[in-house]
Design a protein around this motif. Structure first.
Motif, PDB file in Angstrom:
ATOM      1  N   ILE A  86       6.291   0.503  -1.605  1.00 25.28           N
ATOM      2  CA  ILE A  86       5.130  -0.249  -2.072  1.00 25.28           C
ATOM      3  C   ILE A  86       4.515   0.438  -3.287  1.00 25.28           C
TER       4      ILE A  86
ATOM      5  N   VAL B  91       1.195   0.691  -5.515  1.00 24.18           N
ATOM      6  CA  VAL B  91      -0.228   0.373  -5.522  1.00 24.18           C
ATOM      7  C   VAL B  91      -0.699   0.045  -6.938  1.00 24.18           C
TER       8      VAL B  91
ATOM      9  N   LEU C 284       0.882  -8.212  -4.074  1.00 24.23           N
ATOM     10  CA  LEU C 284       1.498  -8.041  -2.760  1.00 24.23           C
ATOM     11  C   LEU C 284       2.931  -8.564  -2.744  1.00 24.23           C
TER      12      LEU C 284
ATOM     13  N   TRP D  39       5.580  -6.548  -0.909  1.00 23.98           N
ATOM     14  CA  TRP D  39       5.428  -6.365   0.533  1.00 23.98           C
ATOM     15  C   TRP D  39       6.348  -7.318   1.296  1.00 23.98           C
TER      16      TRP D  39
ATOM     17  N   LYS E 240       6.036  -9.362   3.725  1.00 28.82           N
ATOM     18  CA  LYS E 240       4.820  -9.810   4.416  1.00 28.82           C
ATOM     19  C   LYS E 240       5.055 -10.368   5.819  1.00 28.82           C
TER      20      LYS E 240
ATOM     21  N   ALA F 108       1.649   2.605   4.279  1.00 25.73           N
ATOM     22  CA  ALA F 108       0.957   1.667   3.389  1.00 25.73           C
ATOM     23  C   ALA F 108       0.217   0.619   4.200  1.00 25.73           C
TER      24      ALA F 108
ATOM     25  N   ALA G 101      -2.135  -3.016   3.609  1.00 27.78           N
ATOM     26  CA  ALA G 101      -2.654  -4.064   2.726  1.00 27.78           C
ATOM     27  C   ALA G 101      -3.563  -4.967   3.537  1.00 27.78           C
TER      28      ALA G 101
ATOM     29  N   THR H  73      -8.608  -8.706  -1.671  1.00 32.90           N
ATOM     30  CA  THR H  73      -7.224  -8.279  -1.525  1.00 32.90           C
ATOM     31  C   THR H  73      -7.111  -6.841  -2.004  1.00 32.90           C
TER      32      THR H  73
ATOM     33  N   GLU I 222      -4.739  -2.829  -1.338  1.00 31.75           N
ATOM     34  CA  GLU I 222      -3.675  -2.083  -0.671  1.00 31.75           C
ATOM     35  C   GLU I 222      -3.890  -0.599  -0.903  1.00 31.75           C
TER      36      GLU I 222
END
Length: 669
Positions: free
Chosen positions: A456, A458, A463, A466, A468, A498, A500, A592, A594
């Motif tokens: 991931i 940052v 995202l 990710w 998900k 990580a 999020a 949002t 992370e």
């Protein structure tokens, strides 16, 4: 509820013949709306899935497009080139016929807000009346008895051109009212005593605090010299909220009262003017206030909500729609506006705000197609309307918004990749939606959660990297009387663990009175507890708003602190060495962010697949109004009980494929 991966929407290609004809499946639309037996539209539920019902009694999923209006009156004005039908067709009717043909080719079947009349377009249409705005409900004196009379009279006038038309699905009463609780509170606090709404505002506070002025003054900062309810009514200066108190509950109550009055009047006026039409509310602005949704639910047939897709790959956050489901009792939902823009575009749009923007037209097509199917996979959704038909002019429209939102560019040339990808996705919508019923099987709260391995970044403010579906944690359980207002994801790599989060909560800069730095006790925060085998470690991610807005949204800062939240609140923030955190939900009240915490901060070296740990996550909203946690316990109790944290295990891969399959290469755009 799992979502469709961006890579998987192209499971079948359709023949050109299918793509260029209007859907004729009897479960999709009337064969000829002009010959429909009535103008009555309805809502249908079949096998737990909601649909619109046509005047022919058939199921219909509205795949619409906003701003089908032919464009601007002039092609060139104020030094800009604008989209105008006059440059592309001999008459407006000719332009409408060509636009309709294109939309059918691309799999669309209806029109949304700001469109030509349904008879001109020959498309089922939902009309935006702007009823509250034109009747001066919003930001005037909504509790003035004359407001209801104006709304009734205007509703009869505004629906006149559409009443009795089988093409008319229904109405939006307004667009993006917002129900910004803090703004509503502060605005009416400064109105004179003659205002009916100011009188209701004071009555609400008097009742909320049971007449106790000292209780009110503990939560709020009235203007200087104001020390009684009578003086509060008379003043025309603003009342603001103090840090550390419970004033947000009164603020939220006031928003619900104003919203209830609005929806009562709007429903009454619209149903009296056109009883065969559906009422979709006021197009919620990519966020919703829980009190406003509760007020809305009894009055609307379906809830219209505009939506900013949560990730460039088309991911849709489940919490948003589960919250609507619980607040409204399962009302159908219409996505009244959604969009994708790309920095690579022929018009030259700058994409100058916080709305979904990707790098290329290829990414735009893939993400938009995946989002289409993700919307279709939600059982309450009865339609999704793309914003908009054509790009903004280069340099922006009159309010400055400058986006590559169009299916066509400023010269009326279609974006080939976008429209071909949407055509494929749109033709799969009915199949996906038909099987979208929610599983009633409860999740096993005692099972071990498997965390996917993923590298991931940052720094990318996205995202998209990710995995998900596999990193999404079980639904966070909210405080009593609330619904979840966000969701959380966990993954791991050799660099660290990580986290999020995607969520929503509104913070109003003008409402909150404080001196010095922002008081962390009132900050929106995410608390993470981890025990990787060397004892529990705790971290708190605070979101800090600016003093003033430089744009149409306040740009938050993420502050990651070691230790419990209360430690940072009382003693200040201690940096987490080697950790990184980023907030990139610039469209507050959507949040949002992370972060990556290195394994060294957890007291271990980089682990291997199969390693086990225990974890808890708790989220607290602005001003501590509500919370949610993985265990369903209040954050202090949840975080201070490591034995109650959920068992988790590190997996050996992302658990799914999220790369694009091979398909024919198209020229950009």
């Amino acid at each position: 509820m799992r979502r469709v991966a961006a890579a998987l929407f192209r499971t079948a290609l359709l023949s050109p013949a299918v793509l260029t004809t209007y859907p004729s499946d009897p479960a999709w639309a009337c064969a000829d709306f002009a010959k429909a037996p009535s103008s009555h539209w309805s809502l249908i539920t079949k096998a737990g899935v909601s649909w619109l019902g046509t005047p022919c009694g058939e199921r219909f999923f509205s795949l619409g497009v906003n701003v089908l209006d032919g464009g601007y009156a002039e092609r060139e004005e104020a030094g800009k080139v604008w989209y105008s039908w006059k440059a592309f067709a001999p008459t407006l009717a000719d332009w409408a016929a060509e636009a309709r043909h294109r939309l059918f080719t691309w799999g669309f079947n209806s029109a949304g807000g700001w469109a030509l009349t349904p008879e001109t377009l020959k498309l089922p249409t939902i009309i935006n009346l702007e009823l509250g705005r034109l009747a001066r409900f919003h930001w005037f004196d909504p509790f003035d008895p004359e407001t209801e009379k104006r709304m009734d009279e205007l509703a009869r006038e505004l629906v006149g051109p559409y009443r009795g038309s089988p093409y008319r699905i229904g109405y939006f009463s307004d667009n993006e009212v917002g129900w910004w609780a803090g703004a509503l509170f502060v605005f009416y606090s400064a109105k004179p005593a003659s205002s009916f709404t100011k009188q209701r505002w004071v009555e609400t506070l008097h009742r909320h605090y049971a007449g106790d002025w000292s209780g009110f003054a503990a939560d709020f900062l009235p203007p200087a010299g104001i020390a009684s309810w009578e003086a509060l009514l008379a003043t025309t200066e603003r009342t603001r909220m103090r840090p550390g108190g419970a004033g947000i509950n009164a603020v939220r109550e006031w928003a619900g009262i104003v919203a209830e009055h609005y929806y009562t009047l709007a429903e009454r006026a619209i149903r009296a003017a056109d009883p065969d039409a559906l009422y979709f509310g006021d197009r919620l602005p990519i966020y919703y206030d829980p009190a406003a949704v509760r007020a809305m639910a009894p009055h609307v047939d379906a809830i219209a909500a505009n939506y900013n897709v949560d990730s460039a790959d088309g991911w849709i956050a489940d919490y948003f729609f589960d919250g609507l489901r619980k607040l409204s009792g399962g009302k159908p939902v219409l996505i009244s506006e959604w969009f994708f823009a790309a920095r690579e575009n022929r018009t030259g749009n700058r994409n100058n705000g916080h709305l979904m923007t990707v790098a290329t037209q290829n990414e735009r097509g893939i993400g938009a197609a995946a989002a289409t199917l993700n919307f279709a996979a939600i059982p309450e959704i009865v339609g999704a309307h793309w914003f908009q038909y054509y790009d903004h002019p280069r340099g922006g429209r009159r309010d400055g918004e400058d986006y590559d939102f169009g299916l066509v560019d400023i010269n009326d040339q279609p974006y080939q990749r976008l429209t071909s990808d949407l055509a494929i996705a749109n033709r799969r919508v009915r199949q996906v939606h038909s099987s979208a019923a929610i599983s009633t099987t409860p999740s096993a709260s005692s099972s071990v959660i498997l965390l996917p391995h993923a590298a991931i970044s940052v720094d990318d403010h996205s995202l998209a990297d990710w995995p998900k579906p596999s990193s999404l944690l079980p639904r966070l359980r909210p405080s009593p009387g609330a619904v979840e207002f966000g969701e959380a994801y966990l993954s791991w790599s050799e660099q660290g663990l990580a986290l999020a989060t995607i969520g929503q909560d509104y913070f109003d800069i003008d409402l909150f009175a404080y001196e010095g730095g922002f008081p962390l006790i009132d900050a929106y925060r995410v608390e993470l507890g981890i025990d990787a085998g060397t004892g529990p470690r705790r971290f708190t991610l605070f979101f800090i708003p600016p003093r003033t807005k430089l744009h149409d949204h306040p740009e938050m800062a993420a502050q990651l602190c070691a230790g419990p939240a209360q430690q940072a609140i009382s003693m200040g923030c201690t940096e987490v060495r080697g950790a990184k955190a980023a907030y990139f939900g610039a469209d507050q009240p959507r949040i949002t962010a992370e972060m990556v915490i290195p394994w060294s901060a957890l007291g271990i070296d980089a682990p291997t697949p199969g390693a086990q740990l225990r974890a808890e996550i708790a989220v607290t909203s602005w001003h501590r109004e509500r919370w949610m946690s993985l265990s369903g316990r209040p954050p202090p109790a949840a975080m201070e009980d490591p034995q109650g944290w959920r068992a988790m295990r590190l997996g050996n891969g992302p658990q799914m494929i999220e790369t694009s399959p091979a398909h024919p290469v198209l020229a950009p755009g």
